[in-house]
Design a protein around this motif. Structure first.
Motif, PDB file in Angstrom:
ATOM      1  N   UNK A 119       0.826  -1.229   0.000  1.00 48.07           N
ATOM      2  CA  UNK A 119       0.000   0.000   0.000  1.00 48.07           C
ATOM      3  C   UNK A 119       0.855   1.272   0.000  1.00 48.07           C
ATOM      4  N   UNK A 120       2.161   1.130  -0.004  1.00 55.15           N
ATOM      5  CA  UNK A 120       3.031   2.303   0.037  1.00 55.15           C
ATOM      6  C   UNK A 120       3.092   2.995  -1.321  1.00 55.15           C
ATOM      7  N   UNK A 121       3.343   4.318  -1.265  1.00 52.81           N
ATOM      8  CA  UNK A 121       3.431   5.111  -2.499  1.00 52.81           C
ATOM      9  C   UNK A 121       4.751   4.850  -3.202  1.00 52.81           C
ATOM     10  N   UNK A 122       4.755   5.121  -4.474  1.00 48.92           N
ATOM     11  CA  UNK A 122       5.956   4.910  -5.276  1.00 48.92           C
ATOM     12  C   UNK A 122       6.796   6.191  -5.326  1.00 48.92           C
ATOM     13  N   UNK A 123       7.956   6.102  -5.967  1.00 45.96           N
ATOM     14  CA  UNK A 123       8.878   7.241  -6.057  1.00 45.96           C
ATOM     15  C   UNK A 123       8.253   8.471  -6.722  1.00 45.96           C
ATOM     16  N   UNK A 124       7.440   8.321  -7.787  1.00 47.20           N
ATOM     17  CA  UNK A 124       6.841   9.524  -8.392  1.00 47.20           C
ATOM     18  C   UNK A 124       6.005  10.340  -7.421  1.00 47.20           C
ATOM     19  N   UNK A 125       5.376   9.675  -6.438  1.00 46.86           N
ATOM     20  CA  UNK A 125       4.591  10.420  -5.452  1.00 46.86           C
ATOM     21  C   UNK A 125       5.490  11.283  -4.570  1.00 46.86           C
ATOM     22  N   UNK A 126       6.646  10.750  -4.183  1.00 46.71           N
ATOM     23  CA  UNK A 126       7.592  11.546  -3.398  1.00 46.71           C
ATOM     24  C   UNK A 126       8.092  12.737  -4.211  1.00 46.71           C
ATOM     25  N   UNK A 127       8.374  12.501  -5.469  1.00 52.91           N
ATOM     26  CA  UNK A 127       8.831  13.608  -6.316  1.00 52.91           C
ATOM     27  C   UNK A 127       7.752  14.676  -6.463  1.00 52.91           C
ATOM     28  N   UNK A 128       6.479  14.237  -6.505  1.00 52.90           N
ATOM     29  CA  UNK A 128       5.386  15.206  -6.610  1.00 52.90           C
ATOM     30  C   UNK A 128       5.311  16.089  -5.373  1.00 52.90           C
ATOM     31  N   UNK A 129       5.449  15.484  -4.191  1.00 54.03           N
ATOM     32  CA  UNK A 129       5.404  16.267  -2.949  1.00 54.03           C
ATOM     33  C   UNK A 129       6.594  17.225  -2.878  1.00 54.03           C
ATOM     34  N   UNK A 130       7.776  16.736  -3.273  1.00 57.04           N
ATOM     35  CA  UNK A 130       8.958  17.608  -3.251  1.00 57.04           C
ATOM     36  C   UNK A 130       8.817  18.763  -4.231  1.00 57.04           C
ATOM     37  N   UNK A 131       8.312  18.471  -5.439  1.00 57.78           N
ATOM     38  CA  UNK A 131       8.136  19.524  -6.429  1.00 57.78           C
ATOM     39  C   UNK A 131       7.086  20.534  -5.970  1.00 57.78           C
ATOM     40  N   UNK A 132       6.020  20.062  -5.337  1.00 59.68           N
ATOM     41  CA  UNK A 132       4.989  20.971  -4.830  1.00 59.68           C
ATOM     42  C   UNK A 132       5.554  21.914  -3.774  1.00 59.68           C
ATOM     43  N   UNK A 133       6.424  21.395  -2.913  1.00 62.13           N
ATOM     44  CA  UNK A 133       7.044  22.255  -1.901  1.00 62.13           C
ATOM     45  C   UNK A 133       7.950  23.300  -2.515  1.00 62.13           C
ATOM     46  N   UNK A 134       8.723  22.905  -3.533  1.00 62.32           N
ATOM     47  CA  UNK A 134       9.611  23.859  -4.202  1.00 62.32           C
ATOM     48  C   UNK A 134       8.824  24.960  -4.905  1.00 62.32           C
ATOM     49  N   UNK A 135       7.779  24.578  -5.614  1.00 63.67           N
ATOM     50  CA  UNK A 135       6.963  25.567  -6.311  1.00 63.67           C
ATOM     51  C   UNK A 135       6.249  26.488  -5.319  1.00 63.67           C
ATOM     52  N   UNK A 136       5.836  25.957  -4.179  1.00 63.19           N
ATOM     53  CA  UNK A 136       5.172  26.782  -3.169  1.00 63.19           C
ATOM     54  C   UNK A 136       6.122  27.849  -2.630  1.00 63.19           C
ATOM     55  N   UNK A 137       7.377  27.471  -2.380  1.00 62.76           N
ATOM     56  CA  UNK A 137       8.352  28.450  -1.897  1.00 62.76           C
ATOM     57  C   UNK A 137       8.588  29.542  -2.937  1.00 62.76           C
ATOM     58  N   UNK A 138       8.692  29.149  -4.209  1.00 62.26           N
ATOM     59  CA  UNK A 138       8.874  30.140  -5.270  1.00 62.26           C
ATOM     60  C   UNK A 138       7.654  31.050  -5.388  1.00 62.26           C
ATOM     61  N   UNK A 139       6.463  30.465  -5.293  1.00 60.40           N
ATOM     62  CA  UNK A 139       5.239  31.273  -5.372  1.00 60.40           C
ATOM     63  C   UNK A 139       5.150  32.246  -4.210  1.00 60.40           C
ATOM     64  N   UNK A 140       5.594  31.807  -3.032  1.00 60.82           N
ATOM     65  CA  UNK A 140       5.583  32.708  -1.866  1.00 60.82           C
ATOM     66  C   UNK A 140       6.520  33.891  -2.085  1.00 60.82           C
ATOM     67  N   UNK A 141       7.689  33.618  -2.661  1.00 60.96           N
ATOM     68  CA  UNK A 141       8.626  34.715  -2.934  1.00 60.96           C
ATOM     69  C   UNK A 141       8.035  35.714  -3.916  1.00 60.96           C
ATOM     70  N   UNK A 142       7.355  35.213  -4.943  1.00 63.88           N
ATOM     71  CA  UNK A 142       6.710  36.103  -5.912  1.00 63.88           C
ATOM     72  C   UNK A 142       5.604  36.916  -5.242  1.00 63.88           C
ATOM     73  N   UNK A 143       4.824  36.262  -4.376  1.00 63.72           N
ATOM     74  CA  UNK A 143       3.738  36.972  -3.693  1.00 63.72           C
ATOM     75  C   UNK A 143       4.272  38.103  -2.815  1.00 63.72           C
ATOM     76  N   UNK A 144       5.317  37.816  -2.038  1.00 66.88           N
ATOM     77  CA  UNK A 144       5.864  38.844  -1.153  1.00 66.88           C
ATOM     78  C   UNK A 144       6.466  40.006  -1.946  1.00 66.88           C
ATOM     79  N   UNK A 145       7.097  39.688  -3.074  1.00 64.85           N
ATOM     80  CA  UNK A 145       7.634  40.755  -3.912  1.00 64.85           C
ATOM     81  C   UNK A 145       6.510  41.637  -4.456  1.00 64.85           C
ATOM     82  N   UNK A 146       5.396  41.015  -4.853  1.00 67.19           N
ATOM     83  CA  UNK A 146       4.251  41.794  -5.322  1.00 67.19           C
ATOM     84  C   UNK A 146       3.659  42.662  -4.231  1.00 67.19           C
TER      85      UNK A 146
END
Length: 374
Positions: A88-115
């Motif tokens: 029932x455990x998730x595969x590697x692509x799921x971990x990559x999805x969570x990691x990519x979501x965190x990276x994009x969230x940090x970038x989006x936060x930087x853009x928001x604060x700059x705005x």
């Protein structure tokens, strides 16, 4: 509430006793997703929803807090996933999805604060420009009790063309309240030009009609100059009310109306409208049959009466049913001639009536002779 004020209002809601609690919602979401996933069967696994946690943090937290939630979400995902049987455990692509979501969230936060920083800078520039044009007026200035409020309606932090000022001089105290057609820096420049002329002519000129004539000439000169620069200001105009409080005549006021709504006289006996102005707005004299300024009217004032002058933002404010704000009725309901309380009551009434959605920049100005002139 205008759009450029929203980020700072939202940030205030996420503070308790001066401390930020913006980290609480994403933390609660993280805990909730974890608990639900651990207490349900394999048919209802929601641990992948953890990608929402850094996204929520990016909307309300800082960059470092968002990055911390991105790392925490990835670690929590790995921990919870390891507690399930291997099938029932998730595969590697799921971990990559969570990691990519965190990276994009940090970038989006930087853009928001700059705005948000850019919006704050624009707001500061707009406020500085407005204060430069509308200079602060001392209490009891030139023997007058006065109060004013200016509400900007533009959601892009642009300054409108409302203006007002009081100018004392050897020939009495003069007051000018008006509204330049249009918005943006062109309207501000026009308002500044008119106020500069008013401050000089209002002090030096003996007759109020001469002050009015100087304002009309200045409007035409300014418009010609902007047209010569290649700007589309050839049809810009301004409505205004010019008041004169002559010395030695405490019971009268001189009024020159340039196509503006007539002032209301608010006093112990009730509310009355001054005679409507039959003059054209500043910059439109060529359309009149005569070549002179609008006539100067001398109007008697009862003791304690306050003159209330507003711009289009008040008279054109509508509610959800499309009904206009009834200024005379609301001024009567205010039951006060004190300038500060009267202005505050009209301001609050307009905001309630329009539910905070102003269609135009709004100025409310009230003035009367002080009981004990300074």
């Amino acid at each position: 509430m205008s759009d450029h004020q929203a980020p700072w209002r939202r940030r205030d809601l996420l503070r308790v006793r001066g401390r930020s609690i913006a980290w609480v919602p994403p933390l609660l979401l993280l805990a909730g997703i974890t608990l639900v996933d651990l207490n349900t069967t394999e048919r209802f696994r929601i641990i992948s929803w953890i990608v929402l946690v850094p996204g929520i943090a990016a909307a309300i937290c800082g960059v470092w807090t968002t990055a911390a939630f991105a790392v925490l979400s990835l670690l929590d995902y790995a921990t919870v996933n390891a507690l399930w049987p291997h099938r029932y455990q998730a595969a590697l692509p799921d971990f990559l999805l969570v990691a990519l979501a965190g990276l994009l969230a940090a970038l989006a936060c930087a853009v928001r604060l700059d705005g948000e920083r850019r919006m704050l800078h624009m707001r500061d520039i707009a406020e500085t420009t407005r204060r430069t044009v509308l200079r602060p007026l001392p209490p009891g200035w030139a023997g007058l009790e006065h109060a004013a409020v200016y509400l900007a309606a533009d959601t892009e932090a642009r300054v409108g063309g409302d203006f007002y000022d009081i100018q004392p001089g050897p020939h009495g105290t003069r007051v000018l309240v008006g509204d330049v057609q249009g918005k943006g820096l062109g309207a501000v420049e026009t308002a500044a030009a008119l106020l500069g002329t008013f401050r000089e002519a209002g002090y030096h000129e003996k007759d109020l009609a001469t002050v009015a004539d100087r304002l009309e000439t200045r409007m035409i000169r300014h418009r010609n100059h902007t047209v010569a620069l290649g700007r589309d200001d050839g049809d810009r105009f301004a409505t205004a009310v010019l008041l004169g409080f002559p010395p030695g005549a405490p019971d009268v006021v001189e009024v020159v109306n340039f196509g503006h709504e007539p002032p209301l006289a608010v006093g112990p006996a009730g509310v009355r409208s001054l005679p409507p102005g039959d003059g054209l707005p500043l910059g439109m004299r060529e359309l009149a049959t005569g070549s002179g300024p609008p006539p100067t009217r001398t109007i008697a004032l009862a003791p304690g009466e306050t003159l209330l002058i507003t711009t289009d933002g008040v008279t054109e404010a509508r509610n959800g049913d499309g009904e206009f704000y009834d200024l005379p009725a609301q001024a009567s309901r205010a039951a006060t001639a004190d300038p500060a309380r009267l202005v505050a009551g009209i301001r609050d009434g307009v905001l309630r009536h329009s539910q905070g959605r102003l269609s135009d920049d709004t100025t409310v100005f009230a003035v009367r002779r002080a009981a004990t002139p300074r």
